[in-house]
Design a protein around this motif. Structure first.
Motif, PDB file in Angstrom:
ATOM      1  N   TYR A  74      49.706  38.170  37.486  1.00 46.79           N
ATOM      2  CA  TYR A  74      48.834  38.869  36.546  1.00 46.79           C
ATOM      3  C   TYR A  74      47.559  38.070  36.231  1.00 46.79           C
ATOM      4  N   ILE A  75      47.424  36.913  36.868  1.00 50.49           N
ATOM      5  CA  ILE A  75      46.272  36.048  36.578  1.00 50.49           C
ATOM      6  C   ILE A  75      45.357  35.981  37.794  1.00 50.49           C
ATOM      7  N   THR A  76      45.849  35.386  38.867  1.00 56.23           N
ATOM      8  CA  THR A  76      45.059  35.308  40.109  1.00 56.23           C
ATOM      9  C   THR A  76      45.743  36.072  41.238  1.00 56.23           C
ATOM     10  N   LYS A  79      48.298  41.825  41.161  1.00 59.55           N
ATOM     11  CA  LYS A  79      48.436  42.938  40.230  1.00 59.55           C
ATOM     12  C   LYS A  79      47.091  43.650  40.062  1.00 59.55           C
ATOM     13  N   SER A  80      47.137  44.876  39.596  1.00 65.05           N
ATOM     14  CA  SER A  80      45.900  45.647  39.437  1.00 65.05           C
ATOM     15  C   SER A  80      45.026  45.053  38.343  1.00 65.05           C
ATOM     16  N   ASP A  81      43.762  45.417  38.357  1.00 63.12           N
ATOM     17  CA  ASP A  81      42.844  44.908  37.345  1.00 63.12           C
ATOM     18  C   ASP A  81      43.293  45.307  35.939  1.00 63.12           C
ATOM     19  N   TYR A  82      43.779  46.518  35.781  1.00 62.76           N
ATOM     20  CA  TYR A  82      44.218  46.891  34.437  1.00 62.76           C
ATOM     21  C   TYR A  82      45.456  46.099  34.019  1.00 62.76           C
ATOM     22  N   TRP A  88      46.210  39.923  29.495  1.00 59.19           N
ATOM     23  CA  TRP A  88      45.281  39.133  28.680  1.00 59.19           C
ATOM     24  C   TRP A  88      45.269  39.662  27.244  1.00 59.19           C
ATOM     25  N   ALA A  89      45.216  40.969  27.087  1.00 60.66           N
ATOM     26  CA  ALA A  89      45.204  41.564  25.745  1.00 60.66           C
ATOM     27  C   ALA A  89      46.458  41.172  24.972  1.00 60.66           C
TER      28      ALA A  89
END
Length: 466
Positions: A74-76, A79-82, A88-89
Motif C-alpha cells: 500500500y506504500i510503494t 495496490k491501486s492509487d485509491y 494514508w488517510a
C-alpha cells in the motif's frame, strides 16, 4: 480554546498575528532547493489523482505508514492509487504531533479548500473532491506553484543531466523561474569504484571527452559545470555525511584516479583524499562563476540493506548521523578563504547537536564583503518541523544575525509542499511577536515587519542570482 488550523494557527499574540497577516503572508516564494521533476514543470502536467501528486515519492509519509503497520504493498507496491490513499488517510489520525499532521491539513486547505480532518471515514470524499480539481487547468503543476505565489524554484540535477526541460521552460517564457542546481555527488563517489567508472562512462558520452586520467576527468566535469552555467544555473548542492578536507598532493590524486580507472580497490584514506580534492575543485569553479554553494551534512543513508535492495535509495531508510563536523568544515572553508576563493556558502546540518556549531562556524568566514555571505541553512529534513525551526532560529539569533537569514526551502519532491513556507513564516512571526510583547525587543512593528519580509523573501532575492 483555539480552533484547529484557523487563520491564526501558530500565532499566539496579537503582535504575531499582525506581523504574519500584514507582512509575511503574501510574500512571494523563492524555493532555492527542492527535488521537483523538471519535465513535469516544463510539460505543465496534471496529475491523475490525489495519490499521484501527494504520495508518490514522499518518503516522509511512507515512513509514517510503515510505522503505523501498513504493508509495503500500500506504500510503494502494486495496490491501486485509491487503496494507497485510503491507507494514508487511515494513518493520518495517528500522526498527531508529527509535522505531517499539520502539513497534510494545511495542504488540503490551501490547495483544495478542504477544511475537514482527513481520516478513514473522510477518505473517499476528499479523494474524489481533490482528484476532480486536479483535472482542471488551474491545477496543473504550474498552476499549483502559482497558487502559492512561487516566483522561483531550483531543482536538483546531476552534472550529466541534459537540462532539456529547463531549456524548454526558458524557451516557453514561463512566468515561474525554474533553474537547475549542480549536484555532483556521484562524480566524487570513490567508495564505489565500479559505480564511479560506470558514471564516468556516461560522462564521456555527454561530453565527448575520453577520460583517461585525472586531468581529462576534471576537463569533462568542468565542461558540464560550464554547460549548467550556460543554462541558467547559479547554485551547486552537495549531500554529504561530512565535509572532506584531507591533505593531499596533485600527484596523489592522479595516482588514486589511475587506480580507479583500472578498477583497482583503493583504501579508505585514498577515498577521503579523492573526495577532498573533488570537493575543493567544485568550490573553486563555483567561486569563479559567482555561484552559491550548498552543503547538506549529516545524513546516515540507506540503513536498511534489505529494503535498499528491494526499493533503491531515497525510499525512506535514512536517519540522522553523528558525524564529526567542525574541524573539517573549518579546514575546508579556511583553505578556500585563504586563497580568496570562498563563494557564498550555505551549510545545513541534520543532527540538532550541531546547531550551535553551525551558528558559530558561519561567523568565522563572514568577511563583510556580502551580507550573510556564509549562511546556516534552515532546519533540514528531520529538522524542518516546528521544534527544529525554532531551535535553529533561536541559535542563529543568539550567535549570528537572524535578520540576514535567507529563510525557508521545501527540499521536497511534492508540488503540494509549499505551505511549508507558510508554516515557517507563522513560526517566525510568532517568535518576533513573543519578543515584542515580552518587551525583549522594541514595539516597532514596521522595523520588525521589514525584518520578517527580508527573511521570508528579500534576503533570498538579493543573495541568489536567479
Amino acid at each position: 480554546m483555539k480552533k484547529f488550523l484557523d487563520q491564526d494557527f501558530l500565532l499566539n499574540t496579537e503582535t504575531a498575528k499582525q506581523l504574519y497577516h500584514d507582512f509575511a503572508k503574501d510574500m512571494p516564494i523563492i524555493d532555492y532547493h527542492n527535488h521537483l521533476i523538471p519535465d513535469q514543470i516544463a510539460n505543465d502536467i496534471n496529475f491523475e489523482n490525489l495519490t499521484q501528486v501527494w504520495l508518490y515519492g514522499d518518503h516522509y509519509k511512507w515512513r509514517a505508514m510503515r510505522t503505523n503497520g501498513i504493508d509495503e504493498a500500500y506504500i510503494t507496491g502494486n495496490k491501486s492509487d485509491y487503496e494507497k490513499f485510503e491507507k494514508w488517510a487511515e494513518t493520518v489520525p495517528y500522526t498527531l504531533r508529527n509535522p505531517l499532521y499539520h502539513w497534510t491539513h494545511l495542504e488540503l486547505q490551501r490547495y483544495f479548500d478542504v477544511h475537514g480532518v482527513l481520516d478513514g471515514k473522510s477518505a473517499r470524499r476528499i479523494y474524489e473532491e481533490c482528484t476532480a480539481k486536479l483535472q482542471t487547468k488551474e491545477y496543473s503543476v504550474q498552476g499549483l506553484l502559482r497558487m502559492r505565489k512561487v516566483e522561483a524554484v531550483c531543482t536538483t540535477d546531476d552534472p550529466i543531466d541534459s537540462l532539456e526541460w529547463h531549456q524548454k521552460l526558458a524557451k516557453d517564457g514561463s512566468d515561474i523561474t525554474v533553474r537547475p542546481a549542480f549536484r555532483p555527488d556521484k562524480a566524487m563517489a570513490a567508495d564505489d569504484v565500479a559505480g564511479l567508472n560506470a558514471y564516468i562512462a556516461k560522462l564521456e558520452a555527454v561530453t565527448d571527452i575520453s577520460v583517461g586520467d585525472y586531468d581529462t576527468y576534471l576537463l569533462a566535469i568542468k565542461k558540464r559545470h560550464d554547460y549548467f552555467a550556460a543554462n541558467g544555473c547559479s547554485i551547486s548542492d552537495h549531500g554529504l555525511e561530512q565535509i572532506y578536507a584531507e591533505d593531499y598532493t596533485d600527484e596523489e590524486i592522479k595516482a588514486i584516479f589511475s587506480k580507479i580507472r583500472a578498477n583497482q580497490a583503493i583504501t579508505y584514506q585514498e577515498v577521503l583524499k579523492f573526495k577532498s580534492a573533488m570537493l575543493f575543485q567544485f568550490a573553486i569553479w563555483d567561486h569563479e562563476k559567482g555561484w552559491v554553494q550548498q552543503y547538506h551534512l549529516g545524513a546516515l543513508r540507506n540503513n536498511n540493506t534489505r529494503m535498499l535492495t528491494q526499493l533503491g535509495p531515497d525510499t525512506g531508510w535514512d536517519s540522522i548521523g553523528d558525524f564529526s563536523q567542525a574541524r573539517q568544515i573549518s579546514k575546508f572553508l579556511n583553505k578556500l578563504d585563504t586563497e580568496d576563493k570562498l563563494a557564498k556558502t550555505i551549510l545545513y546540518n541534520l543532527n540538532p547537536a550541531d546547531n550551535e556549531l553551525m551558528a558559530t562556524m558561519i561567523g568565522n568566514f563572514n568577511d563583510g564583503s556580502v551580507a550573510g555571505k556564509v549562511q546556516w541553512g534552515s532546519g533540514w529534513w528531520f529538522l524542518d518541523q516546528k521544534d527544529g525551526m525554532i531551535k535553529q532560529m533561536n541559535a542563529l539569533s543568539n550567535m549570528g544575525l537572524l535578520s540576514r537569514f535567507v529563510g525557508m526551502l521545501t527540499d521536497s519532491r511534492s508540488f503540494l509542499s509549499f505551505p511549508r513556507h507558510e508554516y515557517f513564516r507563522r513560526i517566525l512571526c510568532n517568535l518576533f511577536g513573543d519578543d515584542i510583547e515580552n518587551g525583549e525587543i522594541p514595539n516597532d512593528i514596521e522595523w520588525a515587519g521589514k525584518v520578517v519580509k527580508d527573511i521570508c523573501y528579500y534576503n533570498a532575492k538579493n543573495y541568489f542570482t536567479l
